[in-house]
Motif scaffolding. Structure first.
Motif, PDB file in Angstrom:
ATOM      1  N   SER A   1      23.760  73.336 -26.602  1.00 33.55           N
ATOM      2  CA  SER A   1      24.705  74.237 -27.282  1.00 33.55           C
ATOM      3  C   SER A   1      26.106  74.182 -26.677  1.00 33.55           C
ATOM      4  O   SER A   1      26.834  75.177 -26.683  1.00 33.55           O
ATOM      5  CB  SER A   1      24.190  75.689 -27.262  1.00 33.55           C
ATOM      6  OG  SER A   1      22.906  75.772 -27.808  1.00 33.55           O
ATOM      7  N   ARG A   2      26.483  73.030 -26.167  1.00 32.73           N
ATOM      8  CA  ARG A   2      27.826  72.865 -25.603  1.00 32.73           C
ATOM      9  C   ARG A   2      28.205  71.395 -25.633  1.00 32.73           C
ATOM     10  O   ARG A   2      27.359  70.511 -25.823  1.00 32.73           O
ATOM     11  CB  ARG A   2      27.894  73.381 -24.165  1.00 32.73           C
ATOM     12  CG  ARG A   2      27.057  72.576 -23.163  1.00 32.73           C
ATOM     13  CD  ARG A   2      27.380  73.004 -21.732  1.00 32.73           C
ATOM     14  NE  ARG A   2      26.548  72.338 -20.731  1.00 32.73           N
ATOM     15  CZ  ARG A   2      26.821  71.166 -20.166  1.00 32.73           C
ATOM     16  NH1 ARG A   2      27.904  70.484 -20.527  1.00 32.73           N
ATOM     17  NH2 ARG A   2      26.021  70.662 -19.246  1.00 32.73           N
ATOM     18  N   ALA A   3      29.501  71.135 -25.397  1.00 27.81           N
ATOM     19  CA  ALA A   3      29.983  69.768 -25.229  1.00 27.81           C
ATOM     20  C   ALA A   3      29.709  69.303 -23.801  1.00 27.81           C
ATOM     21  O   ALA A   3      29.621  70.121 -22.874  1.00 27.81           O
ATOM     22  CB  ALA A   3      31.477  69.703 -25.524  1.00 27.81           C
ATOM     23  N   PRO A   4      29.578  68.004 -23.587  1.00 26.46           N
ATOM     24  CA  PRO A   4      29.375  67.530 -22.215  1.00 26.46           C
ATOM     25  C   PRO A   4      30.639  67.698 -21.380  1.00 26.46           C
ATOM     26  O   PRO A   4      31.757  67.627 -21.896  1.00 26.46           O
ATOM     27  CB  PRO A   4      29.046  66.045 -22.396  1.00 26.46           C
ATOM     28  CG  PRO A   4      29.670  65.672 -23.709  1.00 26.46           C
ATOM     29  CD  PRO A   4      29.566  66.904 -24.562  1.00 26.46           C
ATOM     30  N   LEU A   5      30.462  67.943 -20.090  1.00 24.47           N
ATOM     31  CA  LEU A   5      31.585  67.898 -19.164  1.00 24.47           C
ATOM     32  C   LEU A   5      32.108  66.468 -19.097  1.00 24.47           C
ATOM     33  O   LEU A   5      31.354  65.515 -19.306  1.00 24.47           O
ATOM     34  CB  LEU A   5      31.134  68.342 -17.771  1.00 24.47           C
ATOM     35  CG  LEU A   5      30.726  69.805 -17.588  1.00 24.47           C
ATOM     36  CD1 LEU A   5      29.963  69.977 -16.279  1.00 24.47           C
ATOM     37  CD2 LEU A   5      31.937  70.707 -17.624  1.00 24.47           C
ATOM     38  N   PRO A   6      33.383  66.272 -18.781  1.00 22.73           N
ATOM     39  CA  PRO A   6      33.906  64.899 -18.700  1.00 22.73           C
ATOM     40  C   PRO A   6      33.085  63.975 -17.798  1.00 22.73           C
ATOM     41  O   PRO A   6      32.789  62.837 -18.204  1.00 22.73           O
ATOM     42  CB  PRO A   6      35.333  65.104 -18.180  1.00 22.73           C
ATOM     43  CG  PRO A   6      35.718  66.451 -18.713  1.00 22.73           C
ATOM     44  CD  PRO A   6      34.464  67.272 -18.639  1.00 22.73           C
ATOM     45  N   PRO A   7      32.659  64.403 -16.594  1.00 25.76           N
ATOM     46  CA  PRO A   7      31.834  63.497 -15.784  1.00 25.76           C
ATOM     47  C   PRO A   7      30.481  63.188 -16.448  1.00 25.76           C
ATOM     48  O   PRO A   7      29.949  62.087 -16.296  1.00 25.76           O
ATOM     49  CB  PRO A   7      31.636  64.259 -14.469  1.00 25.76           C
ATOM     50  CG  PRO A   7      32.750  65.233 -14.416  1.00 25.76           C
ATOM     51  CD  PRO A   7      32.998  65.629 -15.829  1.00 25.76           C
ATOM     52  N   GLU A   8      29.913  64.157 -17.165  1.00 28.77           N
ATOM     53  CA  GLU A   8      28.654  63.907 -17.867  1.00 28.77           C
ATOM     54  C   GLU A   8      28.854  62.897 -18.985  1.00 28.77           C
ATOM     55  O   GLU A   8      28.030  61.980 -19.179  1.00 28.77           O
ATOM     56  CB  GLU A   8      28.112  65.220 -18.443  1.00 28.77           C
ATOM     57  CG  GLU A   8      27.662  66.226 -17.407  1.00 28.77           C
ATOM     58  CD  GLU A   8      27.310  67.577 -18.016  1.00 28.77           C
ATOM     59  OE1 GLU A   8      26.345  68.201 -17.526  1.00 28.77           O
ATOM     60  OE2 GLU A   8      27.982  68.001 -18.974  1.00 28.77           O
ATOM     61  N   GLU A   9      29.925  63.071 -19.737  1.00 30.44           N
ATOM     62  CA  GLU A   9      30.206  62.139 -20.830  1.00 30.44           C
ATOM     63  C   GLU A   9      30.443  60.734 -20.293  1.00 30.44           C
ATOM     64  O   GLU A   9      29.936  59.749 -20.851  1.00 30.44           O
ATOM     65  CB  GLU A   9      31.417  62.622 -21.624  1.00 30.44           C
ATOM     66  CG  GLU A   9      31.680  61.822 -22.888  1.00 30.44           C
ATOM     67  CD  GLU A   9      32.767  62.459 -23.737  1.00 30.44           C
ATOM     68  OE1 GLU A   9      33.764  61.752 -24.014  1.00 30.44           O
ATOM     69  OE2 GLU A   9      32.620  63.641 -24.101  1.00 30.44           O
ATOM     70  N   ASP A  10      31.194  60.618 -19.188  1.00 38.55           N
ATOM     71  CA  ASP A  10      31.451  59.303 -18.592  1.00 38.55           C
ATOM     72  C   ASP A  10      30.153  58.658 -18.116  1.00 38.55           C
ATOM     73  O   ASP A  10      29.928  57.456 -18.329  1.00 38.55           O
ATOM     74  CB  ASP A  10      32.419  59.443 -17.413  1.00 38.55           C
ATOM     75  CG  ASP A  10      33.826  59.827 -17.850  1.00 38.55           C
ATOM     76  OD1 ASP A  10      34.121  59.696 -19.054  1.00 38.55           O
ATOM     77  OD2 ASP A  10      34.610  60.278 -16.982  1.00 38.55           O
ATOM     78  N   ALA A  11      29.284  59.462 -17.464  1.00 40.76           N
ATOM     79  CA  ALA A  11      28.021  58.915 -16.963  1.00 40.76           C
ATOM     80  C   ALA A  11      27.140  58.440 -18.117  1.00 40.76           C
ATOM     81  O   ALA A  11      26.515  57.374 -18.034  1.00 40.76           O
ATOM     82  CB  ALA A  11      27.288  59.973 -16.138  1.00 40.76           C
TER      83      ALA A  11
END
Length: 521
Positions: A478-488
């Protein structure tokens, strides 16, 4: 193995994302003034200041929308509903969401499940209500929740009804007591309506309480498993009884002593009934009772914040025991809407309600969440006792009437047996067996690979890794990924040349195995 590597990478990325922003304001918290404080919050804040405990920041909209769905209807929010809520700019949108959830059928399912745990709604040993009575009893409880029947009326019906257990459902309260002697009935009444365990009482107090149930009798009929609950018709002298607060009351020879007890219990001037109910509801919504455990109210187990308990008692009785008004008081408070991230030691914060307590999803909620992902249902049945009981696959687990109808998953994840009505029957701890199941189960993998929700993410992303990652996070967390999560996740998608579809399945598997999915927060 590569999926496990992805899970570890995402855990590191999640940690790094928080470390990059020490206040952790987004996407988990809102600024300190984002939620307006209520009278309830002022009471809590005053008690926290005395203890030197600093409250957490308010939770973010992303956290709130998921939390309130799980806490109020035991169901994950639809991604489209999350997006609508996050884009809504109204100041009262959280209160409006709460009201909308009351109207959902899952609200009646989920809260009748909770009360059926307390009321021991179970067909088989050691309760032995049997299926026909279970269905009638559960339907009555669910209707009471759905109609928002005043809770003093519900309690009076449970305490004073007589008749067939098939035709007068609340009489099953007495049939669901393991012993039929007055002392056993009195113990069940005290636990259910006073939140007290008679084991801590003196023998004299237990005997005095039992007098009010000394006329309860049971009579079989010619219909299979039907039984009549009635008052013993044998002539008796007037009874001089002693109420739990020490008050003497005389019950006439033709009078029902249960009514005398109910009149005392449900008098709005008597705080004991309201105290037990608000303490239970607070525990269900905030992880622990103001008096902890929520069914162990006694003089030597004082409330963490006495003024808070007194405030809720007064408000509940003043609202004529309106359960939804009680929910509104709690759910719209800043105390409930806090971040799960404490601003001090957790062992000091949680007892003073200075953060939202992180805790594992209930067994029924978790299996329904896995079914929600997979677009499937569970197959439940009970062949003993007769008649054969069948539950359709589209029937939610939170709506199961019978505590005897179970599964290996429900037992593994701590569903209560409904033998005693104690809150401690429900298991909420995380075990190695649970983790091994979620990490290795082909059933979980199959749900993900066949998931209509993940398929919708794949179709909407049109081959874009970034869109697929964001859609998977929105669907499951129920949220967008954090930038480090999206990069990983992007690095994982690009590595090894695996198909886009397979990488999305791996990401979904990793998120389902994350604490953020498995826990309320």
């Amino acid at each position: 193995m590569r999926k496990l590597v992805l899970l570890l990478v995402l855990l590191v990325a999640f940690r790094d994302g928080l470390a990059a922003e020490p206040a952790a304001v987004r996407p988990f918290e809102s600024p300190p003034g984002a939620v307006q404080a209520t009278r309830l919050d002022a009471i809590v804040a005053a008690a926290q200041r005395k203890k030197g405990v600093e409250p957490a920041n308010p939770c973010s909209d992303e956290v709130f929308v998921r939390r309130v769905h799980l806490d109020v209807i035991g169901t994950l929010p639809e991604p489209a509903a999350v997006s609508r809520f996050l884009s809504d700019t109204r100041k009262d949108k959280r209160a409006a969401l709460v009201e909308s959830l009351f109207a959902r059928p899952e609200f009646a399912d989920y809260w009748s499940q909770k009360w059926c745990d307390v009321l021991r709604v179970k067909s088989e040993f050691p309760i032995n209500l049997w299926p026909n009575a279970v269905q009638a009893y559960h339907r009555w409880v669910r209707d009471a929740v759905r109609e928002n029947r005043p809770f003093d009326k519900v309690a009076r019906d449970l305490l004073t009804s007589s008749g067939s257990n098939f035709r007068v459902p609340p009489v099953n309260f007495y049939r669901a007591v393991q012993g039929r002697e007055p002392q056993a009935i009195a113990a069940a009444v005290a636990l259910t309506f006073l939140g007290e365990r008679t084991e801590s009482w003196t023998p004299r107090r237990r005997d005095q309480m039992a007098v009010f149930f000394s006329k309860v009798a049971f009579k079989p009929t010619n219909e299979w498993k039907e039984e009549i609950v009635l008052l013993d018709p044998a002539p008796k002298e007037p009874i001089d009884a002693v109420l739990p607060d020490g008050t003497l009351v005389r019950v006439g020879e033709d009078d029902d002593p249960r009514v005398a007890f109910a009149d005392w219990l449900l008098d709005p001037k008597n705080p004991r009934f309201a105290r037990s109910v608000v303490n239970r509801v607070w525990a269900w919504l905030l992880g622990r009772g103001i008096v902890h455990e929520p069914d162990d109210i006694r003089p030597d187990n004082p409330p963490a914040i006495p003024e808070l308990l007194a405030h809720l008692e007064k408000e509940f009785a003043g609202a004529r025991f309106d359960m939804r008004q009680l929910f509104r008081l709690i759910l719209n408070s800043r105390t409930y809407q806090q971040s799960p991230i404490p601003r001090g030691p957790l062992e000091a914060a949680e007892p003073m309600f200075a953060c939202y307590p992180v805790r594992r999803l209930d067994a029924e909620v978790l299996i329904d969440a896995l079914d929600w992902i997979g677009g499937t249902g569970e197959s439940y049945s009970s062949v003993v006792p007769e008649p054969y009981t069948f539950v359709p696959e589209d029937h939610r687990t939170i709506g199961l009437a019978d505590g005897s109808i179970t599964s290996p998953f429900l037992e593994m994840f701590g569903r209560p047996a409904r033998d005693t009505g104690l809150a401690s029957e429900r298991g909420t701890e995380v075990t190695g067996t649970q983790r091994r199941y979620l990490l290795n189960s082909t059933d979980v993998q199959r749900r993900i690979e066949r998931s209509p929700r993940i398929r919708a993410v794949l179709e909407a992303s049109a081959g874009s890794d970034v869109e697929a990652i964001r859609g998977t996070y929105l669907t499951l967390l129920s949220r967008a990924p954090l930038p480090p999560e999206e990069d990983a996740a992007e690095r994982y998608f690009r590595a090894g040349g695996r198909p886009h579809r397979e990488a999305v399945f791996d990401l979904a598997w990793a998120l389902v195995n994350s604490a953020e999915f498995l826990f309320r927060h």
